[in-house]
Design a protein around this motif. Structure first.
Motif, PDB file in Angstrom:
ATOM      1  N   GLY A  41       0.744  -1.115  -0.118  1.00 32.63           N
ATOM      2  CA  GLY A  41       0.044  -0.041  -0.095  1.00 32.63           C
ATOM      3  C   GLY A  41       0.814   1.319   0.066  1.00 32.63           C
ATOM      4  N   TRP A  42       2.031   1.311  -0.386  1.00 35.40           N
ATOM      5  CA  TRP A  42       2.859   2.369  -0.434  1.00 35.40           C
ATOM      6  C   TRP A  42       2.812   3.432  -1.698  1.00 35.40           C
ATOM      7  CZ3 TRP A  42       8.455  -0.128   0.948  1.00 35.40           C
ATOM      8  CH2 TRP A  42       8.094  -0.609   2.344  1.00 35.40           C
ATOM      9  N   THR A  43       1.973   2.623  -2.657  1.00 40.92           N
ATOM     10  CA  THR A  43       1.908   3.524  -3.911  1.00 40.92           C
ATOM     11  C   THR A  43       0.530   3.759  -4.377  1.00 40.92           C
ATOM     12  OG1 THR A  43       1.203   1.377  -5.555  1.00 40.92           O
ATOM     13  CG2 THR A  43       3.809   2.123  -4.939  1.00 40.92           C
ATOM     14  N   LYS A  44       0.361   4.421  -5.259  1.00 41.49           N
ATOM     15  CA  LYS A  44      -1.244   4.736  -5.669  1.00 41.49           C
ATOM     16  C   LYS A  44      -1.826   3.816  -6.607  1.00 41.49           C
ATOM     17  CE  LYS A  44       0.020   9.485  -5.220  1.00 41.49           C
ATOM     18  NZ  LYS A  44      -0.558   9.614  -3.809  1.00 41.49           N
ATOM     19  N   CYS A  45      -1.203   2.519  -6.672  1.00 39.44           N
ATOM     20  CA  CYS A  45      -1.717   1.528  -7.702  1.00 39.44           C
ATOM     21  C   CYS A  45      -3.168   1.117  -7.432  1.00 39.44           C
ATOM     22  CB  CYS A  45      -1.015   0.194  -7.556  1.00 39.44           C
ATOM     23  SG  CYS A  45       0.151   0.226  -9.126  1.00 39.44           S
ATOM     24  N   PHE A  46      -3.942   0.779  -8.409  1.00 40.04           N
ATOM     25  CA  PHE A  46      -5.150   0.467  -8.133  1.00 40.04           C
ATOM     26  C   PHE A  46      -5.386  -1.021  -8.822  1.00 40.04           C
ATOM     27  CE2 PHE A  46      -5.367   3.626 -11.462  1.00 40.04           C
ATOM     28  CZ  PHE A  46      -6.145   2.653 -12.540  1.00 40.04           C
ATOM     29  N   ALA A  47      -6.195  -1.882  -8.312  1.00 38.35           N
ATOM     30  CA  ALA A  47      -6.237  -3.347  -8.675  1.00 38.35           C
ATOM     31  C   ALA A  47      -7.045  -3.618 -10.073  1.00 38.35           C
ATOM     32  CB  ALA A  47      -6.631  -4.212  -7.725  1.00 38.35           C
ATOM     33  N   ARG A  48      -8.194  -2.843 -10.221  1.00 35.57           N
ATOM     34  CA  ARG A  48      -9.196  -3.258 -11.159  1.00 35.57           C
ATOM     35  C   ARG A  48      -9.530  -1.820 -11.935  1.00 35.57           C
ATOM     36  NH1 ARG A  48     -12.906  -5.961  -6.369  1.00 35.57           N
ATOM     37  NH2 ARG A  48     -12.374  -3.495  -5.780  1.00 35.57           N
ATOM     38  N   ILE A  49      -9.632  -1.952 -13.141  1.00 31.81           N
ATOM     39  CA  ILE A  49      -9.900  -0.863 -13.999  1.00 31.81           C
ATOM     40  C   ILE A  49     -11.386  -0.282 -13.370  1.00 31.81           C
ATOM     41  CG2 ILE A  49     -10.598  -0.046 -16.282  1.00 31.81           C
ATOM     42  CD1 ILE A  49      -8.456  -1.807 -17.211  1.00 31.81           C
ATOM     43  N   SER A  50     -12.242  -1.016 -13.119  1.00 32.37           N
ATOM     44  CA  SER A  50     -13.727  -0.648 -12.522  1.00 32.37           C
ATOM     45  C   SER A  50     -13.532   0.003 -11.391  1.00 32.37           C
ATOM     46  CB  SER A  50     -14.447  -2.099 -12.287  1.00 32.37           C
ATOM     47  OG  SER A  50     -13.806  -2.819 -11.462  1.00 32.37           O
ATOM     48  N   ASP A  51     -12.552   0.003 -10.790  1.00 31.76           N
ATOM     49  CA  ASP A  51     -12.333   0.916  -9.440  1.00 31.76           C
ATOM     50  C   ASP A  51     -12.198   2.352  -9.691  1.00 31.76           C
ATOM     51  OD1 ASP A  51     -12.152  -1.216  -7.613  1.00 31.76           O
ATOM     52  OD2 ASP A  51     -10.055  -1.390  -7.803  1.00 31.76           O
ATOM     53  N   VAL A  52     -11.886   2.746 -10.900  1.00 29.55           N
ATOM     54  CA  VAL A  52     -11.839   3.861 -11.286  1.00 29.55           C
ATOM     55  C   VAL A  52     -12.646   4.606 -12.409  1.00 29.55           C
ATOM     56  CG1 VAL A  52      -9.482   4.476 -10.156  1.00 29.55           C
ATOM     57  CG2 VAL A  52      -9.752   3.832 -12.386  1.00 29.55           C
ATOM     58  N   GLY A  53     -12.703   3.511 -13.255  1.00 27.58           N
ATOM     59  CA  GLY A  53     -13.615   3.710 -14.619  1.00 27.58           C
ATOM     60  C   GLY A  53     -12.674   4.016 -15.709  1.00 27.58           C
ATOM     61  N   TRP A  54     -12.966   3.664 -16.923  1.00 20.40           N
ATOM     62  CA  TRP A  54     -12.322   3.665 -18.296  1.00 20.40           C
ATOM     63  C   TRP A  54     -11.846   5.155 -18.369  1.00 20.40           C
ATOM     64  CZ3 TRP A  54      -9.623   0.191 -20.603  1.00 20.40           C
ATOM     65  CH2 TRP A  54     -10.224  -1.578 -20.416  1.00 20.40           C
ATOM     66  N   PRO A  55     -12.493   6.026 -18.308  1.00 23.63           N
ATOM     67  CA  PRO A  55     -12.058   7.446 -18.623  1.00 23.63           C
ATOM     68  C   PRO A  55     -10.966   7.954 -17.773  1.00 23.63           C
ATOM     69  CG  PRO A  55     -14.432   7.651 -18.805  1.00 23.63           C
ATOM     70  CD  PRO A  55     -14.072   6.044 -18.088  1.00 23.63           C
ATOM     71  N   SER A  56     -10.952   7.436 -16.437  1.00 24.76           N
ATOM     72  CA  SER A  56      -9.928   7.796 -15.603  1.00 24.76           C
ATOM     73  C   SER A  56      -8.746   6.967 -15.744  1.00 24.76           C
ATOM     74  CB  SER A  56     -10.566   7.569 -14.219  1.00 24.76           C
ATOM     75  OG  SER A  56     -11.353   8.304 -13.944  1.00 24.76           O
ATOM     76  N   TYR A  57      -8.906   5.889 -16.035  1.00 21.75           N
ATOM     77  CA  TYR A  57      -7.763   4.814 -16.373  1.00 21.75           C
ATOM     78  C   TYR A  57      -6.922   5.440 -17.455  1.00 21.75           C
ATOM     79  CZ  TYR A  57      -5.425   0.736 -18.564  1.00 21.75           C
ATOM     80  OH  TYR A  57      -4.571  -0.030 -19.167  1.00 21.75           O
ATOM     81  N   VAL A  58      -7.734   5.602 -18.585  1.00 27.64           N
ATOM     82  CA  VAL A  58      -6.888   6.128 -19.919  1.00 27.64           C
ATOM     83  C   VAL A  58      -6.291   7.451 -19.360  1.00 27.64           C
ATOM     84  CG1 VAL A  58      -7.315   7.151 -22.031  1.00 27.64           C
ATOM     85  CG2 VAL A  58      -8.701   5.111 -21.438  1.00 27.64           C
ATOM     86  N   ILE A  59      -6.807   8.446 -18.600  1.00 33.00           N
ATOM     87  CA  ILE A  59      -5.924   9.545 -18.503  1.00 33.00           C
ATOM     88  C   ILE A  59      -4.942   9.111 -17.454  1.00 33.00           C
ATOM     89  CG2 ILE A  59      -6.268  11.798 -17.256  1.00 33.00           C
ATOM     90  CD1 ILE A  59      -8.951  12.033 -18.202  1.00 33.00           C
TER      91      ILE A  59
END
Length: 321
Positions: free
Chosen positions: A159-177
């Motif tokens: 948990g030291w970084t800002k990684c997220f595990a699933r694209i659904s956690d942020v949505g595709w528009p956010s993932y792309v940006i």
């Protein structure tokens, strides 16, 4: 206006991350209904229960990769008792070696044999001895190279970084940006790391010069892509890890990009100018190996263009005519 909400939300999330070091991933009207998750990144050792549960997703993913790779090539009695991080290093090592050799041999077979004299003149094809030397340098460095993705996985799993595990956690528009911002940071970081390895004389002499013994077209090959001093290779890959602390990034995409570096570096050392703007292809990188002072960029020409170090291979060919 509702069409712009995902993009606006993405930028607000990014601003919140930069300012406060936290990420709120939302997907509905209430946590109980949509499984919303608040992930807090701080220097404090205490981690909320929901954070612990979320981090297990990363561990489960890396454990799956371990079983997939190690279980295919080694008896479980050899790797099963190893600590999780050491399993990850061994998996990265096996995967890295396989990717290097498979891609390198296929690449060389295609351009030097199947398409002999089509892409590269006969007198520009590197000798077998030159390629064997490159393989030897790369294999000596490979164990050290694999420490970096293993370390990044450890930091992500804790948990030291800002990684997220699933694209659904942020949505595709956010993932792309987020991915685009991540790549810009990586491009900027690799450009300056590469340039400093040239400009700081001790770094060049003791680290980067190992790679620059390949300074002519007939000494470069796809196998030269990973033929670095181990610390040199690590330093040039560090921006991939630093970016994880600056912008949210999908874990699987991060791992994939690190390993795709093996394919990319093979590509930019084959001396074939692809002429795909604004890609920093082999035509540009071959100039770098002959002038030492131009085309430090990695994926694109933009950083060299911005900082005045770009030299175009088409223009260079025109001067020779």
């Amino acid at each position: 206006m509702h069409h712009f909400r995902p993009i606006a939300t993405c930028f607000l999330n990014l601003l919140t991350l930069t300012s406060y070091g936290s990420l709120h991933l939302s997907g509905g009207s209430s946590p109980s209904e949509s499984g919303n998750l608040t992930r807090r990144f701080s220097l404090f050792p205490s981690i909320p229960l929901d954070m612990e549960d979320y981090l297990k997703l990363f561990v489960e993913e890396t454990s799956f990769y371990n079983r997939l790779v190690l279980g295919t090539f080694l008896p479980e009695s050899w790797w099963g008792p190893l600590p999780h991080m050491l399993q990850g290093w061994l998996r990265n090592y096996i995967g890295g070696v396989l990717l290097y050799f498979i891609s390198g041999f296929l690449w060389c077979f295609y351009i030097y044999h199947l398409k002999r004299n089509v892409y590269i003149p006969k007198d520009a094809i590197p000798s077998n001895n030159a390629m064997l030397l490159q393989i030897s340098v790369a294999m000596k460095a490979m164990p050290v190279y694999c420490a970096l993705p293993s370390l990044s996985e450890y930091m992500i799993e804790n948990g030291w970084t800002k990684c997220f595990a699933r694209i659904s956690d942020v949505g595709w528009p956010s993932y792309v940006i987020y991915a685009a911002v991540y790549l810009v940071i990586v491009e900027f970081g690799i450009y300056w790391m590469h340039k400093l390895l040239h400009d700081i004389k001790p770094l060049y002499k003791y680290l980067h010069a190992t790679h620059h013994i390949y300074n002519k077209q007939n000494t470069l090959s796809p196998f030269a892509g990973l033929a670095f001093h181990p610390l040199d290779g690590i330093l040039q890959a560090v921006p991939h890890v630093v970016a994880l602390f600056l912008v949210p990034m999908h874990f699987t995409t991060h791992i994939a990009l690190i390993f795709l570096e093996a394919l990319w570096t093979a590509n930019i050392h084959d001396c074939i100018h692809g002429k795909v703007w604004p890609v920093m292809g082999a035509g540009y990188h071959t100039i770098h190996h002959t002038t030492y002072r131009h085309n430090y960029g990695h994926y694109t020409i933009w950083m060299d263009w911005m900082f005045g170090t770009l030299r175009d291979p088409v223009e260079e060919d025109a001067k020779k005519m």
